[in-house]
Scaffold this active site. Structure first.
Site, PDB file in Angstrom:
ATOM      1  N   GLU A   1       0.846  -1.212   0.000  1.00  9.62           N
ATOM      2  CA  GLU A   1       0.000   0.000   0.000  1.00  9.62           C
ATOM      3  C   GLU A   1       0.874   1.253   0.000  1.00  9.62           C
ATOM      4  OE1 GLU A   1      -2.272  -1.489   3.437  1.00  9.62           O
ATOM      5  OE2 GLU A   1      -4.071  -1.080   2.257  1.00  9.62           O
TER       6      GLU A   1
ATOM      7  N   GLU B   1      -3.528  -9.617   3.831  1.00  8.15           N
ATOM      8  CA  GLU B   1      -4.320  -9.309   5.034  1.00  8.15           C
ATOM      9  C   GLU B   1      -5.389 -10.344   5.337  1.00  8.15           C
ATOM     10  OE1 GLU B   1      -3.334  -7.118   2.802  1.00  8.15           O
ATOM     11  OE2 GLU B   1      -2.813  -5.189   3.722  1.00  8.15           O
TER      12      GLU B   1
HETATM   13  C1  3H9 Z   1      -1.211  -4.931   7.174  1.00  9.30           C
HETATM   14  O1  3H9 Z   1      -0.243  -4.569   6.587  1.00  9.30           O
HETATM   15  C2  3H9 Z   1      -2.476  -4.126   7.297  1.00  9.30           C
HETATM   16  C3  3H9 Z   1      -2.540  -2.919   6.436  1.00  9.30           C
HETATM   17  O2  3H9 Z   1      -3.284  -3.194   5.275  1.00  9.30           O
HETATM   18  C4  3H9 Z   1      -3.292  -1.775   7.081  1.00  9.30           C
HETATM   19  C5  3H9 Z   1      -2.688  -0.997   8.139  1.00  9.30           C
HETATM   20  C6  3H9 Z   1      -3.450   0.215   8.572  1.00  9.30           C
HETATM   21  N1  3H9 Z   1       4.601  -7.078  11.768  1.00  9.30           N
HETATM   22  O3  3H9 Z   1       8.203 -14.687   9.295  1.00  9.30           O
HETATM   23  P1  3H9 Z   1       9.575 -14.482   9.765  1.00  9.30           P
HETATM   24  C7  3H9 Z   1       8.561 -10.292  12.194  1.00  9.30           C
HETATM   25  S1  3H9 Z   1      -1.227  -6.404   8.001  1.00  9.30           S
HETATM   26  C8  3H9 Z   1       5.387  -7.338  12.817  1.00  9.30           C
HETATM   27  O4  3H9 Z   1      10.138 -15.441  10.737  1.00  9.30           O
HETATM   28  P2  3H9 Z   1      10.571 -14.972   7.104  1.00  9.30           P
HETATM   29  C9  3H9 Z   1       8.299 -11.674  12.741  1.00  9.30           C
HETATM   30  O5  3H9 Z   1       7.459 -11.631  13.859  1.00  9.30           O
HETATM   31  C10 3H9 Z   1       0.359  -7.107   7.687  1.00  9.30           C
HETATM   32  N2  3H9 Z   1       6.386  -8.232  12.790  1.00  9.30           N
HETATM   33  O6  3H9 Z   1      10.618 -14.324   8.543  1.00  9.30           O
HETATM   34  C11 3H9 Z   1       9.700 -12.129  13.069  1.00  9.30           C
HETATM   35  O7  3H9 Z   1      10.072 -11.532  14.285  1.00  9.30           O
HETATM   36  P3  3H9 Z   1      11.099 -12.231  15.302  1.00  9.30           P
HETATM   37  C12 3H9 Z   1       0.437  -7.698   6.337  1.00  9.30           C
HETATM   38  C13 3H9 Z   1       6.574  -8.884  11.642  1.00  9.30           C
HETATM   39  O8  3H9 Z   1      11.790 -14.520   6.421  1.00  9.30           O
HETATM   40  C14 3H9 Z   1      10.521 -11.503  11.963  1.00  9.30           C
HETATM   41  O9  3H9 Z   1       9.747 -10.419  11.446  1.00  9.30           O
HETATM   42  N3  3H9 Z   1       1.700  -8.364   6.177  1.00  9.30           N
HETATM   43  C15 3H9 Z   1       5.789  -8.664  10.518  1.00  9.30           C
HETATM   44  O10 3H9 Z   1      10.267 -16.418   7.189  1.00  9.30           O
HETATM   45  C16 3H9 Z   1      10.836 -12.439  10.839  1.00  9.30           C
HETATM   46  O11 3H9 Z   1       9.629 -13.010  10.360  1.00  9.30           O
HETATM   47  C17 3H9 Z   1       1.857  -9.686   6.357  1.00  9.30           C
HETATM   48  O12 3H9 Z   1       0.918 -10.385   6.628  1.00  9.30           O
HETATM   49  C18 3H9 Z   1       4.763  -7.709  10.606  1.00  9.30           C
HETATM   50  N4  3H9 Z   1       3.965  -7.407   9.558  1.00  9.30           N
HETATM   51  O13 3H9 Z   1       9.316 -14.298   6.373  1.00  9.30           O
HETATM   52  C19 3H9 Z   1       3.251 -10.228   6.167  1.00  9.30           C
HETATM   53  N5  3H9 Z   1       6.212  -9.481   9.528  1.00  9.30           N
HETATM   54  O14 3H9 Z   1      12.392 -12.305  14.571  1.00  9.30           O
HETATM   55  C20 3H9 Z   1       3.685 -10.973   7.399  1.00  9.30           C
HETATM   56  C21 3H9 Z   1       7.243 -10.171  10.028  1.00  9.30           C
HETATM   57  O15 3H9 Z   1      11.096 -11.330  16.473  1.00  9.30           O
HETATM   58  N6  3H9 Z   1       5.045 -11.417   7.351  1.00  9.30           N
HETATM   59  N7  3H9 Z   1       7.478  -9.824  11.299  1.00  9.30           N
HETATM   60  O16 3H9 Z   1      10.511 -13.579  15.582  1.00  9.30           O
HETATM   61  C22 3H9 Z   1       5.447 -12.473   6.598  1.00  9.30           C
HETATM   62  O17 3H9 Z   1       4.702 -13.032   5.821  1.00  9.30           O
HETATM   63  C23 3H9 Z   1       6.859 -12.950   6.778  1.00  9.30           C
HETATM   64  O18 3H9 Z   1       7.337 -12.487   8.012  1.00  9.30           O
HETATM   65  C24 3H9 Z   1       7.866 -12.501   5.683  1.00  9.30           C
HETATM   66  C25 3H9 Z   1       9.290 -12.934   6.086  1.00  9.30           C
HETATM   67  C26 3H9 Z   1       7.467 -13.203   4.368  1.00  9.30           C
HETATM   68  C27 3H9 Z   1       7.835 -11.014   5.499  1.00  9.30           C
END
Ligand code: 3H9
Length: 708
Positions: A110, A130
């Protein structure tokens, strides 16, 4: 200088670098910092264009999920002003170029769509995931994505949540150019090319929004499809509504529609549950007794003992991760059957388009059958997957101990036997632990890592890391009968049997739990796994049964009739040659007769009672597990159930679900069942304590007393 959005420059191009490790998640401080950086660079007369990029491994993985979860739970008011930021970016008088690497997900995409241009490195992933968190994009994603990618693609991306690669995004129009090589240099060159030229605002690019006739067909088909495919279609339907608004209303009005739907979803139970699951899965790696810097051992080759369904599936898991796997069994015929099984499995994957033939050929090269356990002397890890019998397992371990090289890890795939006792058959108990895969091993994501008493930190840390490498969700659990998953599944399935013995229809029990959200009813699960497994286990552990405590009998009696479930064509249900399930009118009269012999009075059983008895019995056992330290956190138990037992993800797992019901209510119901049904329902002390304190399992942080 604000460290969360640093400003630097390359002559007339300003570079704003978002820096919020590990994945540049957007919280209010980060969005504020980006906004300030834009204000500052826009004011600077020397700047003609602005590049926005992410520090570290990724652009932006979205809004901060921990913060969103707090807002949803009413514990925080301040959400990141991301929509406002994107409007500010579009209105900036100097072109902004989002330079993307790694991931641009959710709020990350976004944010990028608020820029005037987007460039990306090949392989970068972009998406609106999301829906997987129970929400819709909340910062203009449902409004800008259809303007760039077209309505149909936006609907697909927002309702399914899968990310796409930058190459596809470039073809769709989400990405303006792919930059092979140095992203920053490419971004600066791109910025100079477009500096001084009129920049387009995504919100004003209406040409791809389509006609109302085209769109109504797209929306109708999408609504139909999500209703069919998703158990809780509410969120995906909200995303479609928001995209539809983008095609019918002026931008500012349709953004209000998006905001309203986003807020509704955020405060609903599915979002809370799904965000809990996201956070809990990432907590798994945090083990207080194993410091992060613990040394791990190399695992470059493995050997699997047992070429049955489990063993062959486990060999495939390692081969799929590129790790060579030897596989053995007692004789050539059994080994050949195992290999035929593996080939068959892979052939089906090729047929279904999951793997290419070349990929499969490479995997098959990595799996080497052998009849000689002496061949195991070079491997780093052995996984035993033989018949569940303690005496036999101990024999196997004594031999593995003899042939395996010093330092090799010896793992058992037992699903309920005592791993300490198995370890006692070796001279290296520090290297022995459980690696409990779930069937089919090459498909199921869950891996229980069972910490035997003497297992060293290095061995446990190695297996936790290995789980990630082989694509599994590794959960560390303590050693006890059934560990976490099967120990809780026992009372769950026991209650399902009791209910039938008390007069509930087989189909009614399964339907009540299916309607609750379970992937399959408990009696159908029994038929699938084989009723003889529990029968055999009950015989093995009969000596542990307390006299006078009620035991289910129906499955044992069905087994005595040769009704083992799907594999024999009959169990709780009948099955045709294609294993299609058919209700069996013979079962109810049989159970009634057995019930009468056992003096069990028949009665009407409601769907609510079915759910409460099955789920609360599981939760009560979960409370004991938590108290004993067999699981480290209630979230670990939830992750086990979400990944290995078909528990509905929108309910967050059994412990989370109990918290949402309220432990006071759960405790009171458990006490009622205790009175009505006897000793098996004795409430767990931890459940009583937390209920009395008005707390939930998620609040329980006492240091584990044992096991993990
Ligand atoms: C959103 O964006 C809503 C909006 O539309 C509106 C807003 C108003 N937040 O998965 P990993 C941390 S909703 C906080 O093991 P990988 C995770 O906890 C969001 N923390 O790594 C971990 O922390 P720690 C939409 C996050 O390489 C570390 O990063 N986005 C977030 O296997 C590593 O993560 C998603 O749904 C986050 N958003 O995978 C994407 N993302 O080291 C969610 C990650 O302390 N994220 N962390 O344990 C993912 O799909 C995967 O983390 C990603 C990396 C593919 C990015």
């Amino acid at each position: 200088m604000n460290m969360q959005a640093r400003v630097s420059d390359d002559g007339d191009v300003a570079i704003i670098t978002i820096d919020n490790p590990p994945v540049n998640a957007l919280n209010p401080a980060v969005t504020d910092a980006i906004r300030e950086a834009i204000d500052q660079t826009e004011r600077d007369p020397n700047v003609r264009a602005i590049v926005l990029m992410g520090a570290g491994r990724t652009f932006v993985a979205g809004a901060d999920i921990n913060e969103l979860a707090k807002i949803g739970a009413g514990k925080s008011q301040r959400r990141p002003l991301l929509l406002e930021l994107t409007l500010r970016m579009e209105d900036c008088s100097k072109p902004i170029i989002a330079a993307i690497h790694g991931h641009a997900l959710g709020g990350g995409l976004e944010l990028a769509m608020g820029a005037h241009y987007r460039i990306a490195m090949p392989g970068t992933q972009v998406g609106q995931p999301e829906v997987k968190l129970g929400i819709i994009p909340g910062a203009g994603g449902t409004q800008r994505l259809p303007r760039l990618a077209g309505v149909a693609k936006a609907v697909e991306m927002c309702t399914e949540g899968a990310a796409i690669k930058a190459e596809e995004a470039a073809q769709l129009g989400i990405i303006d150019r792919l930059i092979d090589g140095d992203l920053l240099a490419g971004a600066i060159a791109f910025a100079r090319e477009f500096a001084g030229k009129p920049a387009l605002k995504t919100r004003e690019r209406n040409e791809r929004l389509g006609t109302s006739q085209q769109n109504s067909a797209i929306f109708a088909a999408a609504r139909d499809s999500v209703r069919k495919k998703q158990r809780v279609p509410m969120v995906a339907l909200a995303a479609i509504d928001a995209i539809e608004a983008a095609t019918t209303l002026p931008f500012d009005e349709s953004c209000q529609v998006e905001q309203r739907l986003f807020s509704q979803c955020l405060s609903a139970e599915p979002a809370k549950a799904l965000m809990h699951a996201f956070v809990a899965e990432r907590e798994l790696a945090k083990i207080p007794t194993i410091p992060k810097e613990t040394l791990t051992l190399p695992v470059e080759s493995v050997a699997v003992v047992g070429a049955g369904t489990m063993g062959s599936g486990i060999a495939m898991v390692f081969a799929n991760a590129g790790i060579p796997a030897l596989i053995t069994d007692v004789d050539q015929a059994t080994l050949d059957r195992g290999l035929a099984n593996i080939r068959n499995n892979y052939a089906n994957s090729v047929k279904r388009g999951r793997f290419t033939q070349q990929y499969v050929d490479e995997r098959l090269q990595l799996i080497k059958p052998t009849l000689s356990r002496e061949d195991f002397s070079a491997v780093d890890l052995t996984v035993e997957a033989v018949f569940e019998g303690m005496a036999f397992k101990k024999e196997v371990f004594a031999e593995l101990d003899r042939v395996a090289k010093p330092g090799a890890i010896l793992a058992t795939n037992t699903s309920y036997l005592d791993v300490d006792e198995i370890a006692s058959a070796t001279h290296r108990p520090q290297a022995v632990l459980g690696l409990h895969f779930f069937s089919p091993a090459n498909v199921m994501r869950l891996l229980e890592i069972v910490r035997a008493k003497a297992a060293s930190k290095e061995v446990v840390a190695t297996c936790m890391q290995l789980a990630k490498r082989i694509g599994k969700v590794g959960v560390l659990v303590g050693n006890c009968r059934g560990f976490v998953g099967n120990r809780m599944f026992l009372p769950y399935r026991r209650e399902a049997q009791f209910l039938v013995e008390e007069g509930a229809e087989v189909e009614a029990v399964d339907k009540a739990l299916y309607d609750f959200g379970m992937a399959m009813g408990p009696l159908s699960v029994g038929d699938l796994a084989g009723l003889d497994i529990g029968w055999r286990m009950r015989k093995e552990f009969r000596h542990l049964q307390k006299p006078g405590v009620r035991q289910p009998f129906a499955e044992d009696r069905l087994c005595e009739l040769g009704r083992y479930g799907q594999k024999t064509g009959a169990g709780w249900y009948k099955y045709d040659q294609n294993r299609k399930q058919i209700p069996d009118p013979e079962v109810a009269p049989l159970v009634r007769r057995w019930a009468a012999e056992n003096g069990i009075v028949q009665r009407q059983v409601s769907a609510q009672e079915i759910v409460e008895r099955c789920i609360y019995s599981m939760v009560n056992e979960g409370a004991r597990i938590l108290e004993e330290g067999i699981a480290l956190r209630s979230g670990d138990i939830d992750i086990i159930y979400l990944n290995g037992y078909g528990f509905p993800n929108y309910r967050g797992g059994p412990m989370w679900y109990a918290d949402t019901v309220g432990l006071k209510k759960v405790y009171e119901r458990v006490c009622e069942f205790h009175q009505q049904l006897g000793e098996l329902w004795a409430p767990a002390p931890l459940l009583r304590e937390l209920a009395a304190e008005g707390k939930g399992f998620a609040d329980f942080t006492r240091e584990p007393v044992a096991a993990v």
